[in-house]
Design a protein around this motif. Sequence first.
Motif, PDB file in Angstrom:
ATOM      1  N   MET A   1       0.843  -1.176   0.000  1.00  0.00           N
ATOM      2  CA  MET A   1       0.000   0.000   0.000  1.00  0.00           C
ATOM      3  C   MET A   1       0.891   1.242   0.000  1.00  0.00           C
ATOM      4  O   MET A   1       1.794   1.370   0.812  1.00  0.00           O
ATOM      5  N   ILE A   2       0.616   2.146  -0.904  1.00  0.00           N
ATOM      6  CA  ILE A   2       1.378   3.397  -1.010  1.00  0.00           C
ATOM      7  C   ILE A   2       0.637   4.476  -0.233  1.00  0.00           C
ATOM      8  O   ILE A   2      -0.536   4.708  -0.448  1.00  0.00           O
ATOM      9  N   MET A   3       1.365   5.113   0.687  1.00  0.00           N
ATOM     10  CA  MET A   3       0.759   6.205   1.459  1.00  0.00           C
ATOM     11  C   MET A   3       0.980   7.508   0.718  1.00  0.00           C
ATOM     12  O   MET A   3       2.096   7.801   0.295  1.00  0.00           O
ATOM     13  N   ARG A   4      -0.073   8.272   0.550  1.00  0.00           N
ATOM     14  CA  ARG A   4       0.042   9.577  -0.086  1.00  0.00           C
ATOM     15  C   ARG A   4       0.549  10.583   0.927  1.00  0.00           C
ATOM     16  O   ARG A   4       0.210  10.544   2.101  1.00  0.00           O
ATOM     17  N   ARG A   5       1.349  11.474   0.462  1.00  0.00           N
ATOM     18  CA  ARG A   5       1.898  12.521   1.316  1.00  0.00           C
ATOM     19  C   ARG A   5       0.813  13.554   1.610  1.00  0.00           C
ATOM     20  O   ARG A   5       0.184  14.074   0.697  1.00  0.00           O
ATOM     21  N   ASN A   6       0.602  13.842   2.868  1.00  0.00           N
ATOM     22  CA  ASN A   6      -0.372  14.859   3.263  1.00  0.00           C
ATOM     23  C   ASN A   6       0.341  16.211   3.285  1.00  0.00           C
ATOM     24  O   ASN A   6       1.092  16.518   4.210  1.00  0.00           O
ATOM     25  N   ALA A   7       0.100  17.012   2.246  1.00  0.00           N
ATOM     26  CA  ALA A   7       0.814  18.283   2.087  1.00  0.00           C
ATOM     27  C   ALA A   7       0.570  19.227   3.257  1.00  0.00           C
ATOM     28  O   ALA A   7       1.488  19.926   3.699  1.00  0.00           O
ATOM     29  N   TRP A   8      -0.650  19.262   3.787  1.00  0.00           N
ATOM     30  CA  TRP A   8      -0.937  20.157   4.907  1.00  0.00           C
ATOM     31  C   TRP A   8      -0.222  19.718   6.178  1.00  0.00           C
ATOM     32  O   TRP A   8       0.215  20.551   6.970  1.00  0.00           O
ATOM     33  N   LEU A   9      -0.087  18.422   6.373  1.00  0.00           N
ATOM     34  CA  LEU A   9       0.628  17.920   7.545  1.00  0.00           C
ATOM     35  C   LEU A   9       2.089  18.353   7.501  1.00  0.00           C
ATOM     36  O   LEU A   9       2.645  18.836   8.483  1.00  0.00           O
ATOM     37  N   PHE A  10       2.707  18.214   6.342  1.00  0.00           N
ATOM     38  CA  PHE A  10       4.106  18.616   6.191  1.00  0.00           C
ATOM     39  C   PHE A  10       4.264  20.133   6.317  1.00  0.00           C
ATOM     40  O   PHE A  10       5.224  20.613   6.926  1.00  0.00           O
ATOM     41  N   ALA A  11       3.327  20.878   5.749  1.00  0.00           N
ATOM     42  CA  ALA A  11       3.382  22.340   5.858  1.00  0.00           C
ATOM     43  C   ALA A  11       3.244  22.765   7.315  1.00  0.00           C
ATOM     44  O   ALA A  11       3.960  23.659   7.787  1.00  0.00           O
ATOM     45  N   GLY A  12       2.345  22.117   8.044  1.00  0.00           N
ATOM     46  CA  GLY A  12       2.168  22.437   9.465  1.00  0.00           C
ATOM     47  C   GLY A  12       3.414  22.136  10.275  1.00  0.00           C
ATOM     48  O   GLY A  12       3.801  22.912  11.153  1.00  0.00           O
ATOM     49  N   TYR A  13       4.049  21.026   9.982  1.00  0.00           N
ATOM     50  CA  TYR A  13       5.288  20.679  10.682  1.00  0.00           C
ATOM     51  C   TYR A  13       6.370  21.714  10.385  1.00  0.00           C
ATOM     52  O   TYR A  13       7.082  22.161  11.293  1.00  0.00           O
ATOM     53  N   ASP A  14       6.505  22.093   9.115  1.00  0.00           N
ATOM     54  CA  ASP A  14       7.504  23.105   8.741  1.00  0.00           C
ATOM     55  C   ASP A  14       7.252  24.426   9.471  1.00  0.00           C
ATOM     56  O   ASP A  14       8.197  25.085   9.918  1.00  0.00           O
ATOM     57  N   LEU A  15       5.987  24.801   9.596  1.00  0.00           N
ATOM     58  CA  LEU A  15       5.653  26.033  10.329  1.00  0.00           C
ATOM     59  C   LEU A  15       6.012  25.911  11.806  1.00  0.00           C
ATOM     60  O   LEU A  15       6.501  26.865  12.416  1.00  0.00           O
ATOM     61  N   TRP A  16       5.773  24.743  12.377  1.00  0.00           N
ATOM     62  CA  TRP A  16       6.112  24.521  13.781  1.00  0.00           C
ATOM     63  C   TRP A  16       7.623  24.658  13.983  1.00  0.00           C
ATOM     64  O   TRP A  16       8.072  25.315  14.927  1.00  0.00           O
ATOM     65  N   VAL A  17       8.399  24.043  13.088  1.00  0.00           N
ATOM     66  CA  VAL A  17       9.862  24.122  13.187  1.00  0.00           C
ATOM     67  C   VAL A  17      10.318  25.571  13.034  1.00  0.00           C
ATOM     68  O   VAL A  17      11.198  26.033  13.776  1.00  0.00           O
ATOM     69  N   LEU A  18       9.732  26.299  12.091  1.00  0.00           N
ATOM     70  CA  LEU A  18      10.070  27.711  11.926  1.00  0.00           C
ATOM     71  C   LEU A  18       9.805  28.476  13.218  1.00  0.00           C
ATOM     72  O   LEU A  18      10.615  29.311  13.629  1.00  0.00           O
ATOM     73  N   GLY A  19       8.697  28.193  13.862  1.00  0.00           N
ATOM     74  CA  GLY A  19       8.384  28.862  15.126  1.00  0.00           C
ATOM     75  C   GLY A  19       9.415  28.581  16.199  1.00  0.00           C
ATOM     76  O   GLY A  19       9.824  29.479  16.938  1.00  0.00           O
ATOM     77  N   MET A  20       9.848  27.324  16.297  1.00  0.00           N
ATOM     78  CA  MET A  20      10.849  26.965  17.303  1.00  0.00           C
ATOM     79  C   MET A  20      12.196  27.632  17.003  1.00  0.00           C
ATOM     80  O   MET A  20      12.848  28.169  17.894  1.00  0.00           O
ATOM     81  N   GLU A  21      12.603  27.590  15.741  1.00  0.00           N
ATOM     82  CA  GLU A  21      13.868  28.214  15.352  1.00  0.00           C
ATOM     83  C   GLU A  21      13.814  29.730  15.560  1.00  0.00           C
ATOM     84  O   GLU A  21      14.786  30.331  16.038  1.00  0.00           O
ATOM     85  N   SER A  22      12.684  30.323  15.221  1.00  0.00           N
ATOM     86  CA  SER A  22      12.529  31.768  15.390  1.00  0.00           C
ATOM     87  C   SER A  22      12.594  32.161  16.857  1.00  0.00           C
ATOM     88  O   SER A  22      13.199  33.187  17.207  1.00  0.00           O
ATOM     89  N   ALA A  23      11.991  31.359  17.716  1.00  0.00           N
ATOM     90  CA  ALA A  23      12.022  31.656  19.155  1.00  0.00           C
ATOM     91  C   ALA A  23      13.454  31.650  19.676  1.00  0.00           C
ATOM     92  O   ALA A  23      13.832  32.511  20.483  1.00  0.00           O
ATOM     93  N   ALA A  24      14.259  30.712  19.204  1.00  0.00           N
ATOM     94  CA  ALA A  24      15.662  30.654  19.637  1.00  0.00           C
ATOM     95  C   ALA A  24      16.415  31.891  19.163  1.00  0.00           C
ATOM     96  O   ALA A  24      17.180  32.500  19.931  1.00  0.00           O
ATOM     97  N   VAL A  25      16.194  32.296  17.924  1.00  0.00           N
ATOM     98  CA  VAL A  25      16.878  33.478  17.382  1.00  0.00           C
ATOM     99  C   VAL A  25      16.411  34.737  18.105  1.00  0.00           C
ATOM    100  O   VAL A  25      17.220  35.607  18.446  1.00  0.00           O
TER     101      VAL A  25
END
Length: 96
Positions: A1-25
Amino acid sequence: MIMRRNAWLFAGYDLWVLGMESAAVMTMRGLKVAAGGAAAEAEMQRMVSEKVQAGLDLQAAALRGALGSTMPELVSKTTKHYRKRVRANHRRLTKA
């Protein structure tokens, strides 16, 4: 079974990481500014000019059609645009 990539899930994760990195800066910059002096003034000027330039660069990318054709692409490419700048600041501030 091939799992389709959930674009919104990945976008949300990227935004979360940006928030964490931004907080450190923001914390590192805040400490530098709180120390005062010429370095603090230079950092404040740098913050403003970087934000203006990042916004202008993003607008130019949007006008060229470089941000994709779907909302998840737009979110991901915009996030990538800002993460690149945040990571550069993180590297610079941790070397000092």
